[in-house]
Design a protein around this motif. Structure first.
Motif, PDB file in Angstrom:
ATOM      1  N   PRO A  41      17.465  63.235 -10.904  1.00  0.00           N
ATOM      2  CA  PRO A  41      17.004  64.567 -10.499  1.00  0.00           C
ATOM      3  C   PRO A  41      15.607  64.861 -11.032  1.00  0.00           C
ATOM      4  CG  PRO A  41      19.265  64.666 -11.261  1.00  0.00           C
ATOM      5  CD  PRO A  41      18.778  63.280 -11.561  1.00  0.00           C
ATOM      6  N   GLY A  42      14.722  65.276 -10.129  1.00  0.00           N
ATOM      7  CA  GLY A  42      13.376  65.632 -10.521  1.00  0.00           C
ATOM      8  C   GLY A  42      12.455  64.467 -10.782  1.00  0.00           C
ATOM      9  N   LYS A  43      12.927  63.249 -10.523  1.00  0.00           N
ATOM     10  CA  LYS A  43      12.108  62.063 -10.764  1.00  0.00           C
ATOM     11  C   LYS A  43      11.936  61.266  -9.493  1.00  0.00           C
ATOM     12  CE  LYS A  43      13.283  61.477 -15.643  1.00  0.00           C
ATOM     13  NZ  LYS A  43      13.754  60.512 -16.677  1.00  0.00           N
ATOM     14  N   GLU A  44      10.920  60.409  -9.494  1.00  0.00           N
ATOM     15  CA  GLU A  44      10.697  59.540  -8.348  1.00  0.00           C
ATOM     16  C   GLU A  44      11.706  58.398  -8.349  1.00  0.00           C
ATOM     17  OE1 GLU A  44       5.877  60.175  -7.762  1.00  0.00           O
ATOM     18  OE2 GLU A  44       6.697  58.204  -8.241  1.00  0.00           O
ATOM     19  N   ARG A  45      11.918  57.869  -7.172  1.00  0.00           N
ATOM     20  CA  ARG A  45      12.797  56.707  -7.062  1.00  0.00           C
ATOM     21  C   ARG A  45      12.154  55.529  -7.786  1.00  0.00           C
ATOM     22  NH1 ARG A  45      13.867  55.513  -1.083  1.00  0.00           N
ATOM     23  NH2 ARG A  45      11.745  54.680  -1.201  1.00  0.00           N
ATOM     24  N   ASP A  90      20.480  56.438 -17.529  1.00  0.00           N
ATOM     25  CA  ASP A  90      20.819  55.675 -16.325  1.00  0.00           C
ATOM     26  C   ASP A  90      21.419  56.571 -15.251  1.00  0.00           C
ATOM     27  OD1 ASP A  90      21.952  53.066 -18.492  1.00  0.00           O
ATOM     28  OD2 ASP A  90      20.073  53.110 -17.353  1.00  0.00           O
ATOM     29  N   THR A  91      21.673  57.830 -15.579  1.00  0.00           N
ATOM     30  CA  THR A  91      22.229  58.767 -14.612  1.00  0.00           C
ATOM     31  C   THR A  91      21.271  58.944 -13.445  1.00  0.00           C
ATOM     32  OG1 THR A  91      23.515  59.975 -16.262  1.00  0.00           O
ATOM     33  CG2 THR A  91      22.934  61.155 -14.247  1.00  0.00           C
ATOM     34  N   ALA A  92      21.774  58.690 -12.235  1.00  0.00           N
ATOM     35  CA  ALA A  92      20.936  58.755 -11.036  1.00  0.00           C
ATOM     36  C   ALA A  92      21.802  58.455  -9.823  1.00  0.00           C
ATOM     37  CB  ALA A  92      19.794  57.741 -11.114  1.00  0.00           C
ATOM     38  N   ILE A  93      21.205  58.645  -8.654  1.00  0.00           N
ATOM     39  CA  ILE A  93      21.804  58.122  -7.426  1.00  0.00           C
ATOM     40  C   ILE A  93      21.233  56.733  -7.232  1.00  0.00           C
ATOM     41  CG2 ILE A  93      22.072  58.400  -4.953  1.00  0.00           C
ATOM     42  CD1 ILE A  93      21.663  61.393  -5.338  1.00  0.00           C
ATOM     43  N   TYR A  94      22.101  55.775  -7.011  1.00  0.00           N
ATOM     44  CA  TYR A  94      21.696  54.385  -6.858  1.00  0.00           C
ATOM     45  C   TYR A  94      21.761  53.997  -5.374  1.00  0.00           C
ATOM     46  CZ  TYR A  94      21.625  53.633 -11.864  1.00  0.00           C
ATOM     47  OH  TYR A  94      21.303  53.685 -13.194  1.00  0.00           O
ATOM     48  N   TYR A  95      20.685  53.362  -4.927  1.00  0.00           N
ATOM     49  CA  TYR A  95      20.561  52.962  -3.530  1.00  0.00           C
ATOM     50  C   TYR A  95      20.316  51.453  -3.431  1.00  0.00           C
ATOM     51  CZ  TYR A  95      19.447  57.937  -2.859  1.00  0.00           C
ATOM     52  OH  TYR A  95      19.466  59.314  -2.859  1.00  0.00           O
ATOM     53  N   CYS A  96      20.789  50.855  -2.359  1.00  0.00           N
ATOM     54  CA  CYS A  96      20.411  49.481  -2.071  1.00  0.00           C
ATOM     55  C   CYS A  96      19.593  49.469  -0.777  1.00  0.00           C
ATOM     56  CB  CYS A  96      21.622  48.568  -1.948  1.00  0.00           C
ATOM     57  SG  CYS A  96      22.734  48.956  -0.600  1.00  0.00           S
TER      58      CYS A  96
END
Length: 122
Positions: A41-45, A90-96
């Motif tokens: 949240p609030g950060k770049e990918r 490490d909390t984040a949404i993880y994408y492939c």
């Protein structure tokens, strides 16, 4: 049509582990690399890890080296991200996504999945 579906996210305590999966359908990726990214949240990918589909060579962001392991199962057309010693950061949404050119950490990626939420409680 290419489709990537991530799964395996969840809530885990700091120091715990999770394994994310990215199932690909619509085509095989024998000549490409697959990458994992994350966005807090609030950060770049940001880039997390990548794997060359055919030879299995791996690449990691410095922040996850020694804790995360990327792997693939060619028969299942699936890429995994084993995450150990998880930290709150490490909390984040993880994408492939599928790597299409350039560097593995900053290059072009296509066919992004919908993401899976990872939450690490401290």
């Amino acid at each position: 049509q290419v489709r990537l579906v991530e799964s395996g996210g969840g809530l885990v305590q700091a120091g715990g582990s999770l394994r994310l999966s990215c199932a690909a359908s619509g085509r095989t990726f024998g000549s490409y690399a697959m990458g994992w990214f994350r966005q807090a949240p609030g950060k770049e990918r940001e880039f997390v890890a990548a794997i060359n589909w055919s030879i299995g060579r791996t690449y990691y962001a410095d922040s996850v080296k020694g804790r995360f392991t990327i792997s693939r199962d060619n028969a299942k057309n699936t890429v995994y991200l084993q995450m150990n010693s998880l930290k709150s950061e490490d909390t984040a949404i993880y994408y492939c996504a599928v790597h299409r050119g350039g560097r593995y950490d900053t290059g072009r990626y296509d066919y992004w999945g919908q993401g899976t939420q990872v939450t690490v409680s401290s």
